[in-house]
Design a protein around this motif. Structure first.
Motif, PDB file in Angstrom:
ATOM      1  N   UNK A 353      15.004  40.286  59.081  1.00  0.00           N
ATOM      2  CA  UNK A 353      15.114  38.911  58.353  1.00  0.00           C
ATOM      3  C   UNK A 353      14.721  38.807  56.918  1.00  0.00           C
ATOM      4  N   UNK A 354      14.102  39.893  56.318  1.00  0.00           N
ATOM      5  CA  UNK A 354      13.436  39.922  55.114  1.00  0.00           C
ATOM      6  C   UNK A 354      13.554  41.210  54.227  1.00  0.00           C
ATOM      7  N   UNK A 355      13.551  41.052  52.806  1.00  0.00           N
ATOM      8  CA  UNK A 355      13.779  42.069  51.951  1.00  0.00           C
ATOM      9  C   UNK A 355      12.503  42.279  51.196  1.00  0.00           C
ATOM     10  N   UNK A 356      11.996  43.426  50.799  1.00  0.00           N
ATOM     11  CA  UNK A 356      10.957  43.550  49.862  1.00  0.00           C
ATOM     12  C   UNK A 356      11.342  44.362  48.627  1.00  0.00           C
ATOM     13  N   UNK A 357      10.980  43.980  47.525  1.00  0.00           N
ATOM     14  CA  UNK A 357      11.312  44.554  46.458  1.00  0.00           C
ATOM     15  C   UNK A 357      10.024  44.603  45.490  1.00  0.00           C
ATOM     16  N   UNK A 358       9.670  46.112  45.436  1.00  0.00           N
ATOM     17  CA  UNK A 358       8.282  46.238  44.527  1.00  0.00           C
ATOM     18  C   UNK A 358       8.252  45.945  42.905  1.00  0.00           C
ATOM     19  N   UNK A 359       7.355  45.495  42.443  1.00  0.00           N
ATOM     20  CA  UNK A 359       7.515  44.994  41.052  1.00  0.00           C
ATOM     21  C   UNK A 359       6.227  45.730  40.400  1.00  0.00           C
ATOM     22  N   UNK A 360       6.055  46.942  39.965  1.00  0.00           N
ATOM     23  CA  UNK A 360       5.178  47.800  39.544  1.00  0.00           C
ATOM     24  C   UNK A 360       4.511  47.033  38.646  1.00  0.00           C
ATOM     25  N   UNK A 361       5.244  46.589  37.508  1.00  0.00           N
ATOM     26  CA  UNK A 361       4.687  46.148  36.335  1.00  0.00           C
ATOM     27  C   UNK A 361       3.882  44.905  36.413  1.00  0.00           C
ATOM     28  N   UNK A 362       4.255  44.081  37.269  1.00  0.00           N
ATOM     29  CA  UNK A 362       3.381  42.699  37.897  1.00  0.00           C
ATOM     30  C   UNK A 362       2.440  43.075  38.798  1.00  0.00           C
ATOM     31  N   UNK A 363       2.562  44.163  39.515  1.00  0.00           N
ATOM     32  CA  UNK A 363       1.490  44.855  40.405  1.00  0.00           C
ATOM     33  C   UNK A 363       1.538  43.959  41.831  1.00  0.00           C
ATOM     34  N   UNK A 364       2.781  43.489  42.284  1.00  0.00           N
ATOM     35  CA  UNK A 364       3.337  42.608  43.329  1.00  0.00           C
ATOM     36  C   UNK A 364       4.278  43.426  43.981  1.00  0.00           C
ATOM     37  N   UNK A 365       4.741  42.573  45.242  1.00  0.00           N
ATOM     38  CA  UNK A 365       5.856  43.134  45.907  1.00  0.00           C
ATOM     39  C   UNK A 365       6.404  41.540  46.447  1.00  0.00           C
ATOM     40  N   UNK A 366       7.690  41.558  46.093  1.00  0.00           N
ATOM     41  CA  UNK A 366       8.415  40.163  46.368  1.00  0.00           C
ATOM     42  C   UNK A 366       9.067  40.312  47.746  1.00  0.00           C
ATOM     43  N   UNK A 367       8.552  39.391  48.646  1.00  0.00           N
ATOM     44  CA  UNK A 367       9.435  39.240  49.915  1.00  0.00           C
ATOM     45  C   UNK A 367      10.442  38.063  49.873  1.00  0.00           C
ATOM     46  N   UNK A 368      11.775  38.826  50.094  1.00  0.00           N
ATOM     47  CA  UNK A 368      12.833  38.058  50.000  1.00  0.00           C
ATOM     48  C   UNK A 368      13.542  37.394  51.373  1.00  0.00           C
ATOM     49  N   UNK A 369      14.124  36.372  51.532  1.00  0.00           N
ATOM     50  CA  UNK A 369      14.634  35.802  52.502  1.00  0.00           C
ATOM     51  C   UNK A 369      15.920  35.894  52.216  1.00  0.00           C
ATOM     52  N   UNK A 370      16.986  36.889  52.523  1.00  0.00           N
ATOM     53  CA  UNK A 370      18.262  37.210  51.870  1.00  0.00           C
ATOM     54  C   UNK A 370      19.266  36.418  52.987  1.00  0.00           C
ATOM     55  N   UNK A 371      18.840  35.693  53.819  1.00  0.00           N
ATOM     56  CA  UNK A 371      19.942  34.748  54.288  1.00  0.00           C
ATOM     57  C   UNK A 371      19.804  33.415  53.925  1.00  0.00           C
ATOM     58  N   UNK A 372      18.929  33.214  52.937  1.00  0.00           N
ATOM     59  CA  UNK A 372      18.553  31.849  52.259  1.00  0.00           C
ATOM     60  C   UNK A 372      18.715  31.924  50.735  1.00  0.00           C
ATOM     61  N   UNK A 373      20.031  32.549  50.298  1.00  0.00           N
ATOM     62  CA  UNK A 373      20.436  32.552  48.641  1.00  0.00           C
ATOM     63  C   UNK A 373      19.226  33.354  48.253  1.00  0.00           C
ATOM     64  N   UNK A 374      18.629  34.496  48.654  1.00  0.00           N
ATOM     65  CA  UNK A 374      17.744  35.293  48.210  1.00  0.00           C
ATOM     66  C   UNK A 374      16.426  34.744  47.627  1.00  0.00           C
ATOM     67  N   UNK A 375      15.911  33.736  48.366  1.00  0.00           N
ATOM     68  CA  UNK A 375      14.720  32.897  48.171  1.00  0.00           C
ATOM     69  C   UNK A 375      13.544  33.913  48.168  1.00  0.00           C
ATOM     70  N   UNK A 376      12.576  33.749  47.255  1.00  0.00           N
ATOM     71  CA  UNK A 376      11.333  34.257  47.241  1.00  0.00           C
ATOM     72  C   UNK A 376      10.415  33.695  48.346  1.00  0.00           C
ATOM     73  N   UNK A 377      10.296  34.319  49.526  1.00  0.00           N
ATOM     74  CA  UNK A 377       9.505  33.779  50.598  1.00  0.00           C
ATOM     75  C   UNK A 377       8.046  33.896  50.199  1.00  0.00           C
ATOM     76  N   UNK A 378       7.344  35.360  49.755  1.00  0.00           N
ATOM     77  CA  UNK A 378       6.139  35.238  49.479  1.00  0.00           C
ATOM     78  C   UNK A 378       6.159  36.228  48.079  1.00  0.00           C
TER      79      UNK A 378
END
Length: 394
Positions: A353-378
Motif C-alpha cells: 500500500x505504500x512506496x518509500x523513496x530515499x532522499x539522501x540530501x535531505x536525510x529523510x525517507x518519504x512514505x508515499x500513498x501511491x493509490x492516492x495520487x502519490x500523496x506523501x503520507x509520512x
C-alpha cells in the motif's frame, strides 16, 4: 540467544571465506512440548498480528547502518560497514557490500513473514550483525526456507544454510555443486546455470533431476515471484515454473538489444520493472510473459507495485511518476526531491500500500500513498543520509 560464527570456504572459485563477528540477544524461551506447540510456532521469536515492516538504511559516506521501524518510527543502530556501496535483502536479512574491501556484511533485521499459502505468519526477534563474507562486488540473494544463495554475477554461488543463518551463524550448506555454476534454490530443488549457459534442475543433495531446453548465458540477478523464478540472462529472462512437481523453463525475449538489468519489484510480486538503458523503463507481467518497453526521459529509479498496480518511476528532476504498466501512460506525478545525484540515485521501494523513496540530501525517507495520487503520507528520519535502502518484514 548467543550468536555464533564459524568459517567456511567455497573452494577454487575463492568466492567466500566466512569471518568472525556477531552479536548477542536475549535468551529464547524453551520450546513447548509437542502437544502444546501452536501452529506456526518459531522458537525464540514473537508472533504478531500484522507484518513488522522495517527499512535497513546505510550512509555511504560514513558507513553507518541503521534500522527504521515503519510501525513505530524507532531507529536502531546496526553497526558500520566502511566503504559500503551496495545492499540486497531477502525479506529478513540485509547484505551490505563493500566493493573496495571485497566483503559483504550480513545483518538480521529481526522481522519476517512466513507464507503458508492461504495465510501468513508474522514474526519479530532481536536484530544485529550476523557475520561477514569475502565477496567482491554487490551480493545478489535468492532464498527459500532451507537455503540462501549469494552470488555476485555469473559463476560460483555461495549456498548458506538458512536455519544456521536464523540461529546467528553464517555457514555454508553441505551440498556438492560445480563451483563454476550459479545455483538458486526454488520449490525444494536447485536451479543451476553452468558456465556454458546450460540450465539444470538438481535435488537438494545435488543429484540431477532434469535439464530444461532453455539456456541462460551470463546469468545476473534473479527473483522469486508468485509465478515462478526469474533469472536475468544475456538472451532474455529465464522463467522457471513448477507444475505437478516438475520444474520447466522458458526464455522470455527482451524488447531491445540490451539486457534487463536488476529486477525492480515489490517482494513476491509477479510484475517486474527494469531500467535497461537511459530514458527507458521495461515492465514484465509474468501472467502474460512478455516484456514491454516505455520511454521515460530521465528515469533513475523504478519499481513495479504488482498486478493491477502502477509502475512507479523517479526521474532525475526529483519527480515521482505513476504510470500504467501496460501503456506507459502517466496517471499521477509529484515533485518530491530537490536534488538527485545521478552517480548514486535514490532508492524506490514498494509495499502492498505504500512506496518509500530515499532522499539522501535531505536525510529523510518519504512514505508515499501511491493509490492516492502519490500523496506523501509520512516523512521518516533515519538520522543518517539514506543512500542505500531495503525493506524487510515481508
Amino acid at each position: 540467544m548467543n550468536r555464533r560464527h564459524r568459517t567456511a570456504a567455497l573452494g577454487a572459485a575463492a568466492l567466500v571465506t566466512l569471518l568472525a563477528g556477531g552479536c548477542s540477544g536475549g535468551a529464547a524461551e524453551p520450546e513447548p512440548s509437542e502437544e502444546e506447540t501452536p501452529h506456526g510456532y518459531v522458537e525464540g521469536a514473537e508472533e504478531t498480528a500484522e507484518p513488522q515492516l522495517r527499512l535497513v538504511v546505510a550512509d555511504t559516506d560514513t558507513g553507518q547502518v541503521r534500522l527504521l521501524d515503519l510501525l513505530t518510527e524507532e531507529v536502531t543502530e546496526l553497526g558500520e560497514v566502511p566503504e559500503v556501496d551496495g545492499v540486497m535483502g531477502d525479506g529478513r536479512f540485509a547484505y551490505l557490500s563493500s566493493s573496495d574491501d571485497g566483503t559483504t556484511e550480513v545483518f538480521d533485521s529481526g522481522v519476517w513473514t512466513v507464507d503458508h499459502g492461504d495465510h501468513n505468519h508474522y514474526y519479530r526477534t532481536g536484530s544485529g550483525h550476523v557475520g561477514s563474507l569475502e565477496l567482491p562486488g554487490t551480493a545478489h540473494v535468492v532464498t527459500d526456507t532451507a537455503l540462501t544463495s549469494v552470488t555476485n554475477g555469473p559463476g560460483a554461488s555461495l549456498l548458506l544454510d538458512r536455519s544456521e543463518l536464523e540461529d546467528g551463524t553464517v555457514a555454508t550448506a553441505d551440498v556438492s555443486l560445480d563451483e563454476r555454476s550459479t545455483v538458486l534454490p526454488y520449490q525444494g530443488a536447485l536451479v543451476t546455470v553452468d558456465d556454458d549457459g546450460t540450465v539444470r534442475v538438481l535435488d537438494r543433495e545435488g543429484a540431477p533431476q532434469a535439464t530444461p531446453e532453455a539456456t541462460c548465458a551470463e546469468p545476473g540477478g534473479a527473483a522469486v515471484t508468485r509465478r515462478g523464478l526469474v533469472v536475468g540472462c544475456a538472451e532474455g529472462t529465464l522463467h522457471v515454473t513448477e507444475e505437478d512437481g516438475e520444474l520447466t523453463a522458458a526464455t522470455l525475449p527482451h524488447p531491445g538489444e540490451v539486457r534487463s538489468g536488476p529486477f525492480l519489484h515489490r517482494s513476491g510480486s509477479a510484475v517486474l520493472a527494469a531500467l535497461p538503458a537511459d530514458d527507458t523503463v521495461w515492465v514484465l507481467d509474468l501472467a502474460d510473459g512478455e516484456w514491454h518497453s516505455h520511454d521515460q526521459p530521465g528515469a533513475v529509479a523504478a519499481t513495479a507495485v504488482g498486478e493491477e498496480g502502477p509502475l512507479l518511476v523517479l526521474t532525475d528532476d526529483g519527480t515521482l511518476h505513476s504510470l500504467d504498466p501496460g501503456t506507459g501512460e502517466e496517471e499521477a506525478a509529484t515533485a518530491l526531491l530537490d536534488t538527485v545525484d545521478p552517480e548514486l540515485p535514490p532508492t524506490l521501494l514498494a509495499d502492498t500500500s505504500r512506496a518509500y523513496v530515499s532522499d539522501p540530501t535531505a536525510g529523510v525517507v518519504h512514505e508515499i500513498d501511491y493509490a492516492d495520487d502519490l500523496r506523501v503520507a509520512r516523512t521518516l528520519e533515519p538520522g543518517i543520509a539514506p543512500h542505500l535502502m531495503i525493506q524487510t518484514g515481508r
